[in-house]
Design a protein around this motif. Structure first.
Motif, short mmCIF file in Angstrom:
data_model
loop_
_atom_site.label_atom_id
_atom_site.label_comp_id
_atom_site.label_asym_id
_atom_site.label_seq_id
_atom_site.Cartn_x
_atom_site.Cartn_y
_atom_site.Cartn_z
N THR A 69 -55.49 99.53 30.28
CA THR A 69 -55.46 98.77 29.14
C THR A 69 -54.75 99.93 28.06
OG1 THR A 69 -57.60 100.08 28.51
CG2 THR A 69 -57.66 97.96 29.66
N GLU A 70 -54.72 99.45 27.09
CA GLU A 70 -54.00 100.35 26.15
C GLU A 70 -54.83 101.62 25.71
OE1 GLU A 70 -51.92 100.05 21.60
OE2 GLU A 70 -52.60 98.24 22.36
N ALA A 71 -56.30 101.52 25.63
CA ALA A 71 -57.23 102.50 25.63
C ALA A 71 -57.12 103.59 26.64
CB ALA A 71 -58.45 102.21 25.41
N ASN A 72 -56.85 103.07 28.07
CA ASN A 72 -56.89 104.19 29.30
C ASN A 72 -55.39 104.30 29.69
OD1 ASN A 72 -56.56 101.78 30.97
ND2 ASN A 72 -58.50 102.13 31.92
N ASN A 73 -54.29 103.91 29.26
CA ASN A 73 -53.29 103.91 29.63
C ASN A 73 -53.00 105.50 30.02
OD1 ASN A 73 -49.77 103.86 28.27
ND2 ASN A 73 -50.31 103.50 30.45
N LEU A 184 -47.36 95.98 31.87
CA LEU A 184 -46.27 96.25 32.60
C LEU A 184 -45.18 96.85 31.63
CD1 LEU A 184 -45.34 92.78 34.13
CD2 LEU A 184 -46.20 94.62 35.34
N GLY A 185 -45.44 97.02 30.35
CA GLY A 185 -44.55 97.73 29.57
C GLY A 185 -45.20 99.12 29.05
N PHE A 186 -46.39 99.56 29.75
CA PHE A 186 -46.88 100.78 29.54
C PHE A 186 -46.16 101.89 30.25
CE2 PHE A 186 -51.77 98.97 29.01
CZ PHE A 186 -51.17 98.45 27.71
N PRO A 187 -46.21 103.17 29.75
CA PRO A 187 -45.74 104.25 30.32
C PRO A 187 -46.58 104.75 31.12
CG PRO A 187 -46.64 105.01 28.09
CD PRO A 187 -46.37 103.45 28.24
N ARG A 192 -50.02 111.17 24.75
CA ARG A 192 -50.64 112.52 24.53
C ARG A 192 -52.36 112.20 24.28
NH1 ARG A 192 -49.54 118.05 23.26
NH2 ARG A 192 -50.99 118.93 22.02
N GLU A 193 -52.48 111.35 23.23
CA GLU A 193 -53.72 111.31 22.93
C GLU A 193 -54.95 110.73 23.83
OE1 GLU A 193 -50.96 111.48 19.67
OE2 GLU A 193 -50.93 110.02 21.51
N PHE A 198 -59.28 111.64 27.99
CA PHE A 198 -59.91 111.17 29.14
C PHE A 198 -61.26 112.06 29.65
CE2 PHE A 198 -55.75 109.51 30.72
CZ PHE A 198 -55.91 108.11 30.21
N THR A 199 -62.50 111.44 29.94
CA THR A 199 -63.46 112.16 30.47
C THR A 199 -63.70 112.16 31.95
OG1 THR A 199 -64.83 110.21 30.13
CG2 THR A 199 -64.61 111.81 28.26
N GLU A 200 -64.28 112.85 32.49
CA GLU A 200 -64.88 112.89 33.90
C GLU A 200 -65.38 111.48 34.34
OE1 GLU A 200 -67.32 114.98 37.44
OE2 GLU A 200 -66.83 116.11 35.55
N GLN A 201 -66.12 111.01 33.38
CA GLN A 201 -67.02 109.75 33.63
C GLN A 201 -66.01 108.71 33.65
OE1 GLN A 201 -70.07 108.65 30.78
NE2 GLN A 201 -70.45 106.90 31.82
#
Length: 456
Positions: A69-73, A184-187, A192-193, A198-201
């Protein structure tokens, strides 16, 4: 490590009659490949190549930007890195790599749009030990040193940005323009953000969802035997949970007209990609587009190389490639050129494309490309990495076919099929052009006009 969206696979698949619980055999000269399924659902493919002196162990996982998703790309790529940060028995990356490198080979991984692949190359005498160590990556990862790994990936992201922090990776820009509202358009690397957040969980949750037996294929190629490989796979990979199989959501294109994007960047040359929407690896025209790629770019007698480089001297580096996914794809032409010649080379590329929509490829040119394509298949029979990639990745996503059936599909492609394919896909509403580098306003205006006026 990331794979460029401009890359593609020429695929020999597994036998069509394969079903769960059976271990069929297909032979080609000194190559034998088989499939078995463990009780947890893990598919195990072996490619026996007794004439070689190496082994490749590969694991293919349904994990990539398409499932983000955009949030976890970026999490697929971040997770790929984290699995090399240590396991229960190899507590840090130094110990892990030292153990693998002692087997005489190399371990690496690559994250793509629809899959992540891990592979271990090693000497056959260390095969059993290699399978045992390889399994630890997926059964007992520690997810240690996350902050250190984040810093490494942030440096990797800098490779794709300019001094203003803008993305200048031409494949990233092209993908975003092609699929602006789709994963499909995600890098691949994410932002960077996202990486810093990202967390371990979160990483463990993604791992537990995607890294399950039903979403994996283990392929072993080289100087091995099927029964030994199956026994080792059962011993070391049976503890993988079955999990829920990941499904792909089809994407639709809403492009109505040609699109052009210019992005400023320093350098003596501009990088340019001319891209058309094309077919998926499930399309009946998949093999036709592979042959078309060879007609356009496979040796200095191919159309792009001869007409644009060799005859006119406009570029040093130009290439054509195919990117195919589950439900869509692209046909890409990339080149680097002096800023003052951007529009001229774009015009020549579009002229070559248009020629394909107005007349059949000559019989001689077509036969030469098809012959080289088939010979390339034969050359790959001596390459453990290519065999593992073919059979392993195909089992993850494509309907299985015998090697001879796939060869026959290549032989059945016709000039008329290629002509129809070009007429259908080389259209204004499928054209996308990206320019990254130094350029004048005049060049930008000319390229936009060429795109706007293009028609088959």
């Amino acid at each position: 490590m990331t794979r460029s969206p401009g890359s593609f696979r020429i695929s020999f698949s597994s036998p069509k009659e394969w079903v769960e619980g059976r271990s069929p055999v297909m032979e080609n000269h000194s190559l034998t490949y088989r499939k078995s399924v463990l009780d947890n659902g893990l598919r195990v493919i072996t490619v026996e190549m007794p004439h070689l002196h190496s082994v490749e162990i590969s694991l293919y996982v349904k994990a990539g930007t398409r499932f983000e998703t955009e949030a976890n790309n970026g999490i697929s790529h971040f997770l790929e890195h984290m699995l090399f940060r240590g396991t229960k028995n190899m507590p840090n990356s130094y110990q892990l790599h030292k153990r693998f490198e002692s087997l005489g080979g190399d371990i690496n991984a690559v994250t793509g749009v629809e899959d992540t692949c891990y592979w271990l190359s090693l000497h056959p005498r260390y095969f059993a030990r290699g399978v045992a160590l390889f399994s630890e990556l997926f059964l007992s990862p520690r997810f240690a040193d996350m902050d250190t790994e984040k810093q490494i990936i942030l440096e990797e992201i800098l490779n794709e940005t300019n001094e203003r922090g803008e993305d200048i990776d031409i494949d990233n820009l092209s993908s975003k323009m092609l699929w602006p509202d789709s994963s499909l358009g995600f890098p691949t690397l994410g932002s960077r953000e996202n990486v810093l957040r990202f967390t371990e969980q979160e990483v463990r949750s993604f791992f537990e969802t995607h890294y399950t037996a039903s979403n994996m294929v283990l392929c072993i190629a080289g100087k091995i035997g099927h029964e030994q490989a199956l026994s080792l796979a059962s011993r070391y990979f049976s503890a993988l949970p079955r999990g829920q199989e990941i499904q792909i959501t089809p994407q639709k294109s809403c492009q109505q007209a040609a699109r052009v994007l210019f992005k400023k960047n320093s350098g003596s040359q501009a990088n340019v990609q001319v891209c058309f929407r094309a077919v998926s690896y499930n399309s009946p025209d998949y093999y036709a587009i592979l042959l078309l790629q060879r007609i356009m770019d496979y040796g200095n007698s191919s159309r792009l190389q001869w007409n644009i480089r060799e005859r006119q001297g406009l570029v040093y580096d130009i290439s054509a490639s195919v990117s195919s996914f589950h439900d869509t794809g692209t046909f890409d032409i990339d080149f680097s050129v002096a800023p003052g010649k951007i529009s001229r080379v774009v015009q020549e590329v579009l002229r070559q494309i248009k020629n394909l929509t107005t007349e059949l490829v000559s019989q001689e040119e077509f036969s030469r490309a098809r012959r080289r394509c088939i010979l390339e298949f034969d050359f790959s029979l001596d390459n453990v990495a290519k065999m593992a990639d073919r059979f392993g990745w195909n089992e993850l996503y494509r309907q299985g076919e015998s090697l001879e059936a796939e060869r026959k599909k290549i032989e059945q492609v016709t000039r008329e099929q290629i002509f129809r394919l070009c007429r259908e896909h080389f259209v204004n509403s499928g054209l996308n052009i990206v320019v990254v580098g130094q350029y004048s306003k005049e060049e930008e205006v000319r390229v936009n006009a060429l795109a706007r006026e293009f028609s088959p």
